[in-house]
Design a protein around this motif. Structure first.
Motif, short mmCIF file in Angstrom:
data_model
loop_
_atom_site.label_atom_id
_atom_site.label_comp_id
_atom_site.label_asym_id
_atom_site.label_seq_id
_atom_site.Cartn_x
_atom_site.Cartn_y
_atom_site.Cartn_z
N ILE A 19 6.69 1.89 -17.77
CA ILE A 19 7.08 0.57 -17.27
C ILE A 19 7.24 0.59 -15.77
N THR A 20 6.97 -0.56 -15.16
CA THR A 20 7.18 -0.75 -13.73
C THR A 20 8.05 -1.97 -13.51
N LEU A 21 9.14 -1.75 -12.80
CA LEU A 21 10.03 -2.84 -12.41
C LEU A 21 9.67 -3.27 -11.00
N GLU A 22 9.49 -4.58 -10.84
CA GLU A 22 9.01 -5.09 -9.56
C GLU A 22 10.16 -5.57 -8.68
N CYS A 23 10.02 -5.35 -7.37
CA CYS A 23 10.99 -5.84 -6.39
C CYS A 23 10.22 -6.27 -5.16
N SER A 24 10.45 -7.50 -4.72
CA SER A 24 9.79 -8.01 -3.52
C SER A 24 10.80 -8.76 -2.67
N GLN A 25 10.65 -8.63 -1.35
CA GLN A 25 11.53 -9.37 -0.44
C GLN A 25 10.68 -10.04 0.64
N THR A 26 11.14 -11.21 1.05
CA THR A 26 10.38 -12.01 2.00
C THR A 26 11.01 -12.01 3.38
N MET A 27 11.93 -11.09 3.64
CA MET A 27 12.71 -11.11 4.87
C MET A 27 12.18 -10.13 5.91
N GLY A 28 11.14 -9.37 5.56
CA GLY A 28 10.60 -8.40 6.51
C GLY A 28 11.48 -7.20 6.74
N HIS A 29 12.40 -6.92 5.79
CA HIS A 29 13.29 -5.77 5.94
C HIS A 29 12.54 -4.47 5.76
N ASP A 30 12.84 -3.49 6.63
CA ASP A 30 12.20 -2.18 6.50
C ASP A 30 12.82 -1.35 5.38
N LYS A 31 14.13 -1.39 5.28
CA LYS A 31 14.83 -0.49 4.35
C LYS A 31 15.05 -1.18 3.00
#
Lengths: 112, 112
Positions: A19-31
């Motif tokens: 399984i793969t759990l997805e995580c995405s952010q739209t804030m341009g954070h590096d960490k």
């Protein structure tokens, strides 16, 4: 309103599945970070990344892997799910300006 | 190794009371401290971020203070409401690149 998104929100899967759990952010954070949390218990760091092509192991990383090919995307993979993986998985990212952390809503995983 | 302790572990108060949640950390050389709220089965919501050069932050009925030299932070909630019922987590990090270290949280119940 959260700018970090986790999918799926809930997942029930059989033992041995990948399984793969997805995580995405739209804030341009590096960490970015992955935490595991059992109900009513404390958070444990699984993996983290300082940026593209950077990944580090946390306290509970031995049974999972991550990748960071794009700044906005930080997926977590379990190669062979086991009932002991049943837990909530929380993704977070950190602002480079004020250094505050933002968390996603989490993925609640049940392995049967 | 940084350790974070939160006292009390659980707290039940009648509506309208003012209350204080405590957080202590073993290594006073922290970079920043952040207070979060977590509702059951949900992700973490950031409440207040205190940077290392600051002594306190306020947001509405919430006030957080930081005393780095003594390794302590307090979260003050004024005029508590049933909607404040949740688990409150304190977290610190020691440098720009180290991940968050969490306490185990204080579970708050505000009774109407």
């Amino acid at each position: 309103e959260a700018d970090i998104y986790q999918t799926p929100r809930y997942l029930v899967i059989g033992t041995g599945k990948k399984i793969t759990l997805e995580c995405s952010q739209t804030m341009g954070h590096d960490k970015m970070y992955w935490y595991q949390q059992d109900p009513g218990m404390e958070l444990h760091l699984i993996h983290y990344s300082y940026g593209v092509n950077s990944t580090e192991k946390g306290d509970l990383s031995s049974e999972s892997t991550v990748s960071r090919i794009r700044t906005e995307h930080f997926p977590l993979t379990l190669e062979s799910a086991r009932p002991s993986h049943t837990s909530q998985y929380l993704c977070a990212s950190r602002d480079r300006v004020n250094y505050g952390y933002t968390f996603g809503s989490g993925t609640r995983l049940t392995v049967v | 190794k940084q350790e974070v302790t939160q006292i009390p572990a659980a707290l039940s108060v009648p509506e309208g009371e003012n209350l204080v949640l405590n957080c202590s950390f073993t290594d006073s050389a922290i970079y920043n401290l952040q207070w979060f709220r977590q509702d059951p089965g949900k992700g973490l919501t950031s409440l207040l971020l205190i940077q290392s050069s600051q002594r306190e932050q306020t947001s509405g009925r919430l006030n957080a203070s930081l005393d780095k030299s003594s390794g302590r932070s307090t979260l003050y909630i004024a005029a508590s409401q049933p909607g404040d019922s949740a688990t409150y987590l304190c977290a610190v990090w020691n440098s720009g690149n180290t991940p968050l270290v969490f306490g185990k949280g204080t579970r708050l119940s505000v009774i109407a």
